[in-house]
Write an enzyme that holds these catalytic residues in place. Structure first.
Site, PDB file in Angstrom:
ATOM      1  N   CYS A  33       0.825  -1.216   0.000  1.00 15.32           N
ATOM      2  CA  CYS A  33       0.000   0.000   0.000  1.00 15.32           C
ATOM      3  C   CYS A  33       0.860   1.267   0.000  1.00 15.32           C
ATOM      4  CB  CYS A  33      -0.939   0.014   1.203  1.00 15.32           C
ATOM      5  SG  CYS A  33      -2.163  -1.303   1.169  1.00 15.32           S
ATOM      6  N   HIS A  34       1.815   1.351   0.935  1.00 10.95           N
ATOM      7  CA  HIS A  34       2.637   2.565   1.055  1.00 10.95           C
ATOM      8  C   HIS A  34       4.121   2.263   1.248  1.00 10.95           C
ATOM      9  CE1 HIS A  34      -1.515   3.680   2.277  1.00 10.95           C
ATOM     10  NE2 HIS A  34      -1.284   4.626   1.400  1.00 10.95           N
ATOM     11  N   LYS A  35       4.520   1.026   0.924  1.00 12.41           N
ATOM     12  CA  LYS A  35       5.928   0.616   0.849  1.00 12.41           C
ATOM     13  C   LYS A  35       6.645   0.529   2.193  1.00 12.41           C
ATOM     14  CE  LYS A  35       6.176   2.359  -3.836  1.00 12.41           C
ATOM     15  NZ  LYS A  35       6.786   3.247  -4.801  1.00 12.41           N
ATOM     16  N   SER A  36       5.908   0.308   3.260  1.00 14.49           N
ATOM     17  CA  SER A  36       6.573   0.047   4.542  1.00 14.49           C
ATOM     18  C   SER A  36       7.201  -1.347   4.489  1.00 14.49           C
ATOM     19  CB  SER A  36       5.580   0.122   5.697  1.00 14.49           C
ATOM     20  OG  SER A  36       5.159   1.455   5.898  1.00 14.49           O
ATOM     21  N   PRO A  93       6.710   4.743   6.063  1.00  7.91           N
ATOM     22  CA  PRO A  93       5.559   5.357   6.741  1.00  7.91           C
ATOM     23  C   PRO A  93       5.164   4.684   8.063  1.00  7.91           C
ATOM     24  CG  PRO A  93       5.101   5.077   4.397  1.00  7.91           C
ATOM     25  CD  PRO A  93       6.385   4.357   4.675  1.00  7.91           C
TER      26      PRO A  93
END
Length: 201
Positions: free
Chosen positions: A157-160, A173
């Site tokens: 989703c946000h590359k964590s 994130p």
């Protein structure tokens, strides 16, 4: 004599029919009774313990089970994956798992492995950023999102990113490590999620 034969046949038919109908009735009455012994769906969602058979999870594999309506990752880590853990410490937000509340990482998970037994990782599979489910990326090899990847979890989703202990990388994130739920070993081949070792003892 003919009438007597017909009567006997009818009697057998009625006896057999009554027995079958009676048997169906008994089963219909017993099934709900036995079902009533099982935890309800509401109880399971509220956190009824979940038992996991570890013998079905081969080395390097992940199994996902539901607990409190959350996905829980149970991973049988390889020796190579465990050996690689110290090499990423300097890139992590909380390498010793000593930040955050006891709910996020209980005392028995405040170690490099974040587990009771080194090879077994048990974490809630929800990214600590916005609640997506990270992918399990176990192979130690360069990845597009990390040229020095040592295995772990990647949130699309946000590359964590998280390492093979569910510890979060710096500069992503997600603010915290993946949560370790309460769990304990029932025996060498079985864990129970939802009950910590003290409560089990």
């Amino acid at each position: 004599m003919a009438n007597e034969v017909v009567d006997h046949g009818r009697r057998r038919f009625l006896t057999a029919t009554t027995a079958v109908v009676g048997g169906v009735g008994v089963v219909a009455a017993v099934v709900p009774f036995i079902k009533s012994w099982e935890p309800s769906a509401r109880a399971k969602a509220a956190g009824a313990p979940v038992t996991v058979d570890l013998s079905k999870i081969e080395s390097g594999q992940q199994l996902i089970v539901a607990w409190r309506s959350l996905p829980v990752f149970v991973v049988n880590r390889t020796k190579a994956q465990l050996d690689a853990l110290p090499s990423v410490d300097s890139r992590l937000v909380d390498p010793k798992s000593d930040q955050g509340s006891a709910d996020q990482q209980p005392k028995y998970a405040q170690n490099e492995n974040r587990s009771i037994k080194p090879e077994w990782l048990v974490v809630v599979g929800i990214c600590t950023h916005l609640g997506c489910v990270p992918d399990y990326v176990p192979v130690i090899k360069p990845e597009p999102f990390d040229p020095d990847w040592k295995g772990g979890f990647y949130c699309p989703c946000h590359k964590s990113r998280y390492d093979m202990s569910g510890r979060v990388f710096s500069g992503v994130p997600a603010p915290k490590n993946l949560q370790v739920p309460p769990y304990h070993f029932v025996d060498d081949k079985t864990i129970q999620i939802g009950v910590d070792p003290k409560e089990a003892g």
